[in-house]
Design a protein around this motif. Sequence first.
Motif, short mmCIF file in Angstrom:
data_model
loop_
_atom_site.label_atom_id
_atom_site.label_comp_id
_atom_site.label_asym_id
_atom_site.label_seq_id
_atom_site.Cartn_x
_atom_site.Cartn_y
_atom_site.Cartn_z
N THR A 507 0.86 -1.19 0.00
CA THR A 507 0.00 0.00 0.00
C THR A 507 0.89 1.23 0.00
O THR A 507 2.04 1.19 0.43
CB THR A 507 -0.93 0.05 1.22
N GLY A 508 0.33 2.33 -0.48
CA GLY A 508 1.08 3.58 -0.51
C GLY A 508 0.14 4.76 -0.43
O GLY A 508 -1.04 4.66 -0.80
N GLY A 509 0.66 5.89 0.06
CA GLY A 509 -0.18 7.07 0.24
C GLY A 509 0.16 8.22 -0.67
O GLY A 509 -0.40 9.31 -0.51
N TYR A 510 1.08 8.03 -1.63
CA TYR A 510 1.39 9.07 -2.60
C TYR A 510 0.67 8.75 -3.91
O TYR A 510 0.53 7.58 -4.28
CB TYR A 510 2.89 9.17 -2.85
N PRO A 511 0.22 9.77 -4.65
CA PRO A 511 -0.52 9.50 -5.88
C PRO A 511 0.34 8.81 -6.94
O PRO A 511 1.51 9.17 -7.14
CB PRO A 511 -0.96 10.90 -6.34
N VAL A 512 -0.25 7.84 -7.59
CA VAL A 512 0.41 7.11 -8.68
C VAL A 512 -0.03 7.73 -9.99
O VAL A 512 -1.20 7.62 -10.39
CB VAL A 512 0.07 5.61 -8.63
N ILE A 513 0.90 8.40 -10.67
CA ILE A 513 0.57 9.10 -11.92
C ILE A 513 0.42 8.14 -13.08
O ILE A 513 -0.28 8.42 -14.05
CB ILE A 513 1.65 10.16 -12.22
N GLY A 514 1.06 6.98 -12.99
CA GLY A 514 0.98 5.98 -14.05
C GLY A 514 1.64 4.69 -13.61
O GLY A 514 2.30 4.63 -12.58
N VAL A 515 1.44 3.64 -14.42
CA VAL A 515 1.97 2.32 -14.11
C VAL A 515 2.68 1.78 -15.34
O VAL A 515 2.09 1.72 -16.43
CB VAL A 515 0.86 1.35 -13.66
N VAL A 516 3.95 1.39 -15.18
CA VAL A 516 4.70 0.79 -16.28
C VAL A 516 4.08 -0.55 -16.65
O VAL A 516 3.74 -1.36 -15.78
CB VAL A 516 6.18 0.60 -15.87
N ARG A 517 3.89 -0.75 -17.94
CA ARG A 517 3.30 -2.01 -18.39
C ARG A 517 4.12 -3.19 -17.90
O ARG A 517 5.37 -3.14 -17.88
CB ARG A 517 3.19 -2.04 -19.91
N ASP A 518 3.43 -4.24 -17.49
CA ASP A 518 4.08 -5.39 -16.86
C ASP A 518 5.22 -5.95 -17.71
O ASP A 518 6.28 -6.31 -17.20
CB ASP A 518 3.04 -6.48 -16.58
N GLU A 519 5.02 -6.01 -19.01
CA GLU A 519 6.03 -6.61 -19.88
C GLU A 519 7.29 -5.75 -20.02
O GLU A 519 8.30 -6.21 -20.56
CB GLU A 519 5.45 -6.91 -21.27
N HIS A 520 7.27 -4.51 -19.55
CA HIS A 520 8.45 -3.64 -19.61
C HIS A 520 9.22 -3.59 -18.30
O HIS A 520 10.26 -2.92 -18.22
CB HIS A 520 8.03 -2.23 -20.04
N LEU A 521 8.74 -4.30 -17.27
CA LEU A 521 9.46 -4.27 -15.99
C LEU A 521 10.80 -4.97 -16.07
O LEU A 521 11.74 -4.62 -15.35
CB LEU A 521 8.59 -4.89 -14.89
N ASP A 522 10.93 -5.99 -16.94
CA ASP A 522 12.23 -6.64 -17.11
C ASP A 522 13.26 -5.64 -17.65
O ASP A 522 14.43 -5.65 -17.25
CB ASP A 522 12.12 -7.82 -18.09
#
Length: 549
Positions: A507-522
Amino acid sequence: MDTVMETVTSKKVRAVRPVGTRAVLAELDGLAEVLALQDLLNRKPLPGQVDVLAAAETVMVVGESASATRAIGARLLQLELTAPDVTDSGLVVIETVYDGEDLADVAELTGLSVDGVVAAHTGQTWTVAFAGFAPGFGYMVGENNALTVPRRATPRTAVPAGSVALGGEYSAVYPRRSPGGWQLIGRTGARMWDLERPKPALVRPGDRVQYRAVREVVTASAHEPESDSEHHTESGLRIVSPGVQSLIEDLGRRGHGPLGVSAAGALDRASIRRANRLVGNASTAAAIESVGGGLSIEAIGDQVIAVTGAPTTLSVQSPSWVDSVNHDGGPQPGATRTVGMAAPFALLDGEVLSLGVPESGFRNYVAIRGGIDVPAVLGSRSADTMSGIGPAPLTVGKELRAGSDTVSTAVGSPELQPDFPGAETVTVLDVVPGPRADWFDQSALDSLASQDWVVTPQSNRVGMRLDGQPLVRTRDGELPSEGTMAGALQIPPAGLPVLFLADHPITGGYPVIGVVRDEHLDRAAQVPVGGKIRFRLVPDSPDFQTPEK
């Protein structure tokens, strides 16, 4: 304030926001609705549902695929919420010494005396609404709002284990030493998280808690781990040098979010899969993840090894005691040879493999045929640096036993590896905006995507801290803690993004502006310190509609 026992009658999810492509965030009207949805999803999981993370005003649902997640988002808007069945889970009593560093500050903030704070804390029953932050950390809500206080303006870098704290409307106990910004009012010897118990968490969502004031802390005895010093490994590896940091990882543990446990696991999943495939292991076998070179390992017995990930020089030194006559043209005593990346090779008994500094990229994966045999914790052999779950970081002299997690023979030829980023390379990562992009205006989104962000030395497996031109929020105040995931781009008040990786808090309390696509985490996992990242916004997430009231 309303208590957690508030009745929920025929209510629905207020809205659903995409969290990248593998999760959705259901927004609800209050804590009663959060508990109702959490209960419903735990009793009747939706198709493709992997994890459920309840928080103050939201429930995040993780799906097994992008298509399953889209279907989950649509289904959430149709669910009818009713109050969960009330079960008597018993009362957990937490004995507490009230001598916290912030006790006087809390008294001033609440208008109570110090004794009044203690009386208010011990004089009500608290209910665990949800878990998060760390394993064993339960967000407890009370029967009134007498002790509602803001978090500290500057978080502490280290809060001692057992600290009893207040933050917002919640009370909690820190299960282990960790950073934290809550107000400390006391301490307890209760073990909030113990893997030796059938249920590791002392308190779970729905449990009732009573704090009891005592004069001294009685600490429950911890289980003493078995020492390796008396055990000799007959077949496996011995650590000669661990380098900067070397850990045992596999593909991680999933489905334990309600306990405060993230997935962890290898950061570059493609590379660990490749290493295991090369030596004939199952894809889930445990291997060594090493950062920045410097790892040296000695074979105990003859082994089959493969190294993948960041391109580097692999040198093998034969031991000085090798009898070259018996090897019939094999390695000479003390001789050194090089072996190739992404190809299986023999590491004979006593030979030492050393990994050089990567030419590009950042992380290497060393697989041994059979996998590394260490005890699984919650279904995985992965080290989690945030929670402390799993094997400890490797140290000089540590022996690792080879397992039997094989599915085929070793691959006979090398495999192609992707290109890995160098210090001057700009790595492009696709980002799905949201779930809290509305905390920023279009100029901030443009700034996120138009500049090259530099990976700072403060980065680790929890998250990559990035430097660049800060992003400015358009909203003031705090965001209530909510579920988050690997790939999330949190924006703290200073405006510099933190890209969550595998060991992130759930969990987190800072706003998430976006999420990196799962396939780009590598790709992200292989960007070195000092490397550059460019984010490319891909607003292709589904547009979930608000249900009719």
